[in-house]
Write a protein that holds these residues in place. Structure first.
Motif, mmCIF file in Angstrom:
data_model
loop_
_atom_site.group_PDB
_atom_site.id
_atom_site.type_symbol
_atom_site.label_atom_id
_atom_site.label_comp_id
_atom_site.label_asym_id
_atom_site.label_seq_id
_atom_site.Cartn_x
_atom_site.Cartn_y
_atom_site.Cartn_z
ATOM 1 N N ARG A 150 52.788 9.845 25.386
ATOM 2 C CA ARG A 150 53.780 9.801 24.308
ATOM 3 C C ARG A 150 54.398 8.405 24.279
ATOM 4 N N THR A 151 54.784 7.989 23.105
ATOM 5 C CA THR A 151 55.537 6.752 22.948
ATOM 6 C C THR A 151 56.484 6.938 21.770
ATOM 7 N N GLY A 152 57.589 6.241 21.790
ATOM 8 C CA GLY A 152 58.523 6.423 20.686
ATOM 9 C C GLY A 152 59.618 5.378 20.658
ATOM 10 N N ILE A 153 60.291 5.320 19.519
ATOM 11 C CA ILE A 153 61.446 4.447 19.329
ATOM 12 C C ILE A 153 62.541 5.240 18.616
ATOM 13 N N ASN A 154 63.778 4.795 18.784
ATOM 14 C CA ASN A 154 64.928 5.414 18.122
ATOM 15 C C ASN A 154 65.797 4.336 17.492
ATOM 16 N N ARG A 155 66.440 4.716 16.423
ATOM 17 C CA ARG A 155 67.416 3.811 15.805
ATOM 18 C C ARG A 155 68.441 4.661 15.073
ATOM 19 N N ASP A 156 69.663 4.507 15.443
ATOM 20 C CA ASP A 156 70.767 5.231 14.824
ATOM 21 C C ASP A 156 70.447 6.725 14.708
ATOM 22 N N THR A 157 70.195 7.207 13.491
ATOM 23 C CA THR A 157 69.993 8.638 13.262
ATOM 24 C C THR A 157 68.526 9.029 13.083
ATOM 25 N N TRP A 158 67.592 8.131 13.344
ATOM 26 C CA TRP A 158 66.180 8.463 13.177
ATOM 27 C C TRP A 158 65.382 7.980 14.382
ATOM 28 N N GLY A 159 64.193 8.534 14.502
ATOM 29 C CA GLY A 159 63.296 8.140 15.569
ATOM 30 C C GLY A 159 61.858 8.412 15.175
ATOM 31 N N VAL A 160 60.956 7.738 15.831
ATOM 32 C CA VAL A 160 59.524 7.940 15.602
ATOM 33 C C VAL A 160 58.877 8.162 16.966
ATOM 34 N N ASP A 161 58.136 9.250 17.093
ATOM 35 C CA ASP A 161 57.408 9.558 18.319
ATOM 36 C C ASP A 161 55.934 9.748 17.976
ATOM 37 N N LEU A 162 55.071 9.143 18.750
ATOM 38 C CA LEU A 162 53.628 9.315 18.613
ATOM 39 C C LEU A 162 53.119 9.897 19.934
ATOM 40 N N PHE A 163 52.134 10.781 19.836
ATOM 41 C CA PHE A 163 51.635 11.381 21.061
ATOM 42 C C PHE A 163 50.154 11.696 20.936
ATOM 43 N N VAL A 164 49.514 11.738 22.083
ATOM 44 C CA VAL A 164 48.133 12.198 22.198
ATOM 45 C C VAL A 164 48.139 13.227 23.323
ATOM 46 N N ASN A 165 47.886 14.479 22.972
ATOM 47 C CA ASN A 165 47.783 15.530 23.978
ATOM 48 C C ASN A 165 46.334 15.696 24.387
ATOM 49 N N ASN A 166 46.119 16.024 25.643
ATOM 50 C CA ASN A 166 44.793 16.277 26.182
ATOM 51 C C ASN A 166 43.896 15.035 26.062
ATOM 52 N N LEU A 167 44.317 13.972 26.687
ATOM 53 C CA LEU A 167 43.591 12.691 26.640
ATOM 54 C C LEU A 167 42.133 12.784 27.080
ATOM 55 N N THR A 168 41.840 13.665 28.010
ATOM 56 C CA THR A 168 40.474 13.769 28.540
ATOM 57 C C THR A 168 39.649 14.842 27.840
ATOM 58 N N ASP A 169 40.192 15.443 26.802
ATOM 59 C CA ASP A 169 39.505 16.474 26.014
ATOM 60 C C ASP A 169 39.061 17.653 26.888
ATOM 61 N N GLU A 170 39.943 18.055 27.796
ATOM 62 C CA GLU A 170 39.680 19.194 28.683
ATOM 63 C C GLU A 170 39.662 20.489 27.871
ATOM 64 N N VAL A 171 38.715 21.362 28.178
ATOM 65 C CA VAL A 171 38.682 22.685 27.554
ATOM 66 C C VAL A 171 39.376 23.637 28.526
ATOM 67 N N ALA A 172 40.619 23.958 28.213
ATOM 68 C CA ALA A 172 41.429 24.797 29.096
ATOM 69 C C ALA A 172 41.229 26.268 28.753
ATOM 70 N N GLN A 173 40.943 27.063 29.769
ATOM 71 C CA GLN A 173 40.810 28.511 29.573
ATOM 72 C C GLN A 173 42.191 29.134 29.732
ATOM 73 N N ILE A 174 42.864 29.324 28.604
ATOM 74 C CA ILE A 174 44.183 29.930 28.612
ATOM 75 C C ILE A 174 44.056 31.438 28.794
ATOM 76 N N TYR A 175 43.060 32.023 28.143
ATOM 77 C CA TYR A 175 42.817 33.459 28.288
ATOM 78 C C TYR A 175 41.345 33.741 27.986
ATOM 79 N N VAL A 176 40.661 34.401 28.911
ATOM 80 C CA VAL A 176 39.274 34.811 28.708
ATOM 81 C C VAL A 176 39.303 36.261 28.217
#
Length: 183
Positions: A150-176
């Motif tokens: 994640r990366t982001g900036i803030n200013r007064d009443t606004w902000g911008v956040d950018l993110f990349v989830n699962n950088l390694t493209d893992e296939v997670a078994q949440i429920y089989v």
């Protein structure tokens, strides 16, 4: 809970033992229903475990955090489902309860002009577990690791956040789901 070094190091920890009565579980089995799951009140179970986390302000701009948890959950009595075809014996591991979980996070804060900003990298581990409570109809769910940025900036009443989830493209078994399981 404790804090050291003028608040720059914080450590928390807990150990626990929980006794659980009348556990509700949804059981998916063709012998019970061809279309959907059936909810049953199983008898009793217990969960033993601990969790701990630490956060270190390594510099004015860099924070490092880590956490780990251990859980051992199992039934403490036999239970036979109403049709008598499926049973859950005493000592059966609870489903969707990984023994080990953990994470590490690093966060760097800085200024971009006159705007506060940050970069953050995190990693988490989720241990293996079982998909269902009934031993005859459950499947193993593999452990997995996830990395996020994640990366982001803030200013007064606004902000911008950018993110990349699962950088390694893992296939997670949440429920089989037993009806879709292919080993």
């Amino acid at each position: 809970k404790t804090t050291w070094n003028e608040g720059r190091v914080r450590w928390n920890g807990a150990a626990y033992f929980m006794e659980w009565d009348d556990i509700q579980y949804t059981v998916y089995s063709f012998s019970l229903s061809a279309c959907c799951g059936n909810v049953y009140n199983l008898s009793t179970a217990e969960v033993k475990g601990f969790e701990t986390d630490i956060s270190i302000l390594a510099s004015e701009n860099f924070t490092l955090s880590a956490a780990v948890a251990y859980n051992k959950g199992k039934t403490t009595d036999d239970f036979v489902l109403p049709n008598g075809l499926l049973s859950v014996p005493d000592g059966t591991e609870l489903p969707n309860v990984p023994e080990w979980k953990g994470n590490i996070l690093g966060r760097y804060t800085f200024s971009l002009g006159d705007m506060p900003a940050y970069d953050q990298l995190s990693w988490s581990y989720n241990g293996s577990s079982w998909s269902e409570i009934v031993p005859a109809s459950r499947y193993p769910q593999d452990s997995y690791n996830l990395a996020n940025f994640r990366t982001g900036i803030n200013r007064d009443t606004w902000g911008v956040d950018l993110f990349v989830n699962n950088l390694t493209d893992e296939v997670a078994q949440i429920y089989v789901q037993p009806r879709n399981y292919e080993p």
